[in-house]
Every structure is written in C-alpha cells, then in structure tokens.
Design an enzyme around this catalytic site. Structure first.
Site, PDB file in Angstrom:
ATOM      1  CE  LYS A 136    -115.879 -32.484-106.349  1.00 56.11           C
ATOM      2  NZ  LYS A 136    -115.376 -33.504-107.159  1.00 56.11           N
ATOM      3  CB  ALA A 170    -113.923 -33.218-114.024  1.00 56.86           C
ATOM      4  N   GLY A 171    -111.033 -34.242-115.848  1.00 54.35           N
ATOM      5  CA  GLY A 171    -110.674 -33.670-116.932  1.00 54.35           C
ATOM      6  C   GLY A 171    -109.018 -33.939-116.743  1.00 54.35           C
ATOM      7  N   GLY A 191    -112.920 -38.299-115.250  1.00 60.83           N
ATOM      8  CA  GLY A 191    -112.320 -39.448-115.672  1.00 60.83           C
ATOM      9  C   GLY A 191    -112.314 -39.517-117.473  1.00 60.83           C
ATOM     10  CG  ASN A 223    -109.861 -40.102-107.635  1.00 60.29           C
ATOM     11  OD1 ASN A 223    -110.814 -40.697-106.933  1.00 60.29           O
ATOM     12  ND2 ASN A 223    -109.079 -41.126-107.522  1.00 60.29           N
ATOM     13  CB  THR A 224    -109.621 -40.830-112.924  1.00 56.69           C
ATOM     14  OG1 THR A 224    -110.840 -40.933-112.485  1.00 56.69           O
ATOM     15  CG2 THR A 224    -109.288 -42.045-114.077  1.00 56.69           C
TER      16      THR A 224
END
EC number: 2.8.1.10
Length: 262
Positions: free
Chosen positions: A104, A191-192, A165, A213-214
């Site tokens: 990635k 993301a987001g 994040g 992830n977050t």
C-alpha cells in the site's frame, strides 16, 4: 448471490472479506490480535516504518500474533513524505517478507492534513510498478487523479473519505461515486471512517472495500467495534447488490389504493 460467491479480488488474489484493517494504536498485541480476528479481515496493513516485523529482534514482533500464513500482509509506507522514501520502504518490506510484492503506497503532503502528495505519489507508483510491485495506492478523492494512478498500473485505488484518523466519514460522496464508476480496478475507501454507518455508506456507493485502523483501535471497546465494522461492511455490500429504491421528493404509498374493499 450467496456470500461465498461475492468475493473481492485484487492483484490476482481473492478474498471473502471486504474489510481491511490496520495494526496501529492498539493497547497491546493481544488486543490487536483479538480485534483483527473478530473483524473477519483477511488483509492486514502494516506500517513498515513504525511496526516491528523482524527489523528489531529485541522488540515484540507483530508477526507473532498476525501470522502471514493466516493473513495477507499489506505493508504500507505511512510516514513517508517523499517518493524516494516510499520506494525504499516498499523494497525493505519485500526483503523482510521474502519477496512479498503487494504493498500500500502512501506519500503524504504535510503533517497537519496527512493528505497525499499527488505528484510524489504518481512518481513512486510508476517506480514501484516498474520494479514489480502490486501497488494499492492511497489518494485524494479526485476522480482524475484516481484514474491516472490506475493508468500507471496500480492494482487498486484507495481514495480518502476524510483526513486520516479524523472520523469525519465520507465528505464527498459524489467524487467517490465517480471514482467507482470510472475505475476498472478495485476502489476502497481509505481514511476518515469513524463508525459503522460510515463503512456501510462506502459499500453502498459501490466501493469494493474499506480500509480502517483508528475507527477500530481508537474506539472505547475496539473488539466490539471490530465486530460492528464487519457487519457494516457486509450490510452495505448487500444493500448495494440489492439495489436501493430511488430517492423521491414526495411520498409514495406502500399500500396502493387500487383494489381496496371500501
């Protein structure tokens, strides 16, 4: 279509799960292992610059709990701000993982937004593709850029839904939809995502998958959130395949008046 038939394929590899997860920000490796197991993810992304997968023999090794025999590892270039650093990081990952070539790519523009540096991303992508890597690439939600990255040989494009994040959810639905419509490679929101409804929304737009992830690791109860995200991705995908009803300005009675008894 049965769930077993609705598979996700990238770079010739086929998967059942459309949820991809990261390994950072967990309290410890045990929580990492449990959350990833519960998520049902088959692809797990690893920040090579921040995670020990053998570079440091004196530190805990992520591969002790996330086995490459069970999961497909997706080394990423998080923390890279130049094409040169990103390419070097991918080559290191390939060396550490015995020739593994699925990566990635992310080349960041600044520390405040963590938005991708598009010229540097394109430069790195071209070099990595030429070097035999299968590149899944983090990019902006610009449809033109996404198509250009596909044209240079990336095997998947991964537009951000919102800043990394941030938990803001998808901020530009129309751009994501356009990227999906234009693409001939898999599109994954990266993301987001903040909660389950964000993941479901990405899938309802027709995305092939979601990477996060977050949203899981930063939740008050990460393992429970991992379960929620698994179900959200599955529900969103089924809703997309089922075909939602069109939006209308005015009401449409669910019980028609024709043929009523009185």
């Amino acid at each position: 279509m049965e769930a077993s038939q609705d598979t996700f394929t990238v770079a010739g590899r086929t998967f059942q799960s459309r949820l991809l997860v990261g390994t950072g920000k967990y309290r410890d490796l045990d929580e990492t292992r449990e959350a990833i197991e519960v998520s049902g993810a088959e692809i797990v992304t690893v920040a090579i610059r921040r995670t020990n997968i053998g570079q440091n023999p004196d530190e805990p090794n992520l591969l002790d709990v996330i086995s490459p025999e069970r999961y497909t590892l997706l080394p990423n270039t998080a923390g890279c701000y130049t094409a040169k650093d990103a390419v070097r990081t991918c080559r290191l990952a390939r060396e550490l993982l015995d020739g593994h070539n699925l990566v990635k790519l992310e080349v960041l523009g600044d520390e405040k937004t963590l938005y991708p540096d598009i010229p540097a991303t394109l430069e790195a992508a071209e070099q990595l593709v030429a070097d035999g890597f299968d590149v899944m690439v983090y990019t902006s939600d610009d449809p033109i850029t996404a198509k250009r990255l596909e044209e240079v040989g990336c095997v998947a494009v991964m537009p951000l839904g919102a800043p990394i994040g941030s938990g803001l959810g998808i901020q530009n639905h129309w751009n994501i939809l356009t990227i999906v419509e234009n693409a001939s490679v898999p599109v994954l929101v990266d993301a987001g995502v903040g909660t389950a409804s964000d993941a479901s929304e990405a899938m309802e737009l027709g995305c092939d998958g979601v990477l996060m992830n977050t949203a899981i690791a930063g939740a008050q109860r990460p393992v429970l959130m991992a379960s929620a995200m698994r179900k959200a991705v599955e529900a969103g995908r089924e809703a997309y395949l089922a075909g939602r009803i069109p939006r209308k300005r005015f009401a449409s009675a669910s019980s028609p008046l024709e043929g009523t008894f009185f």
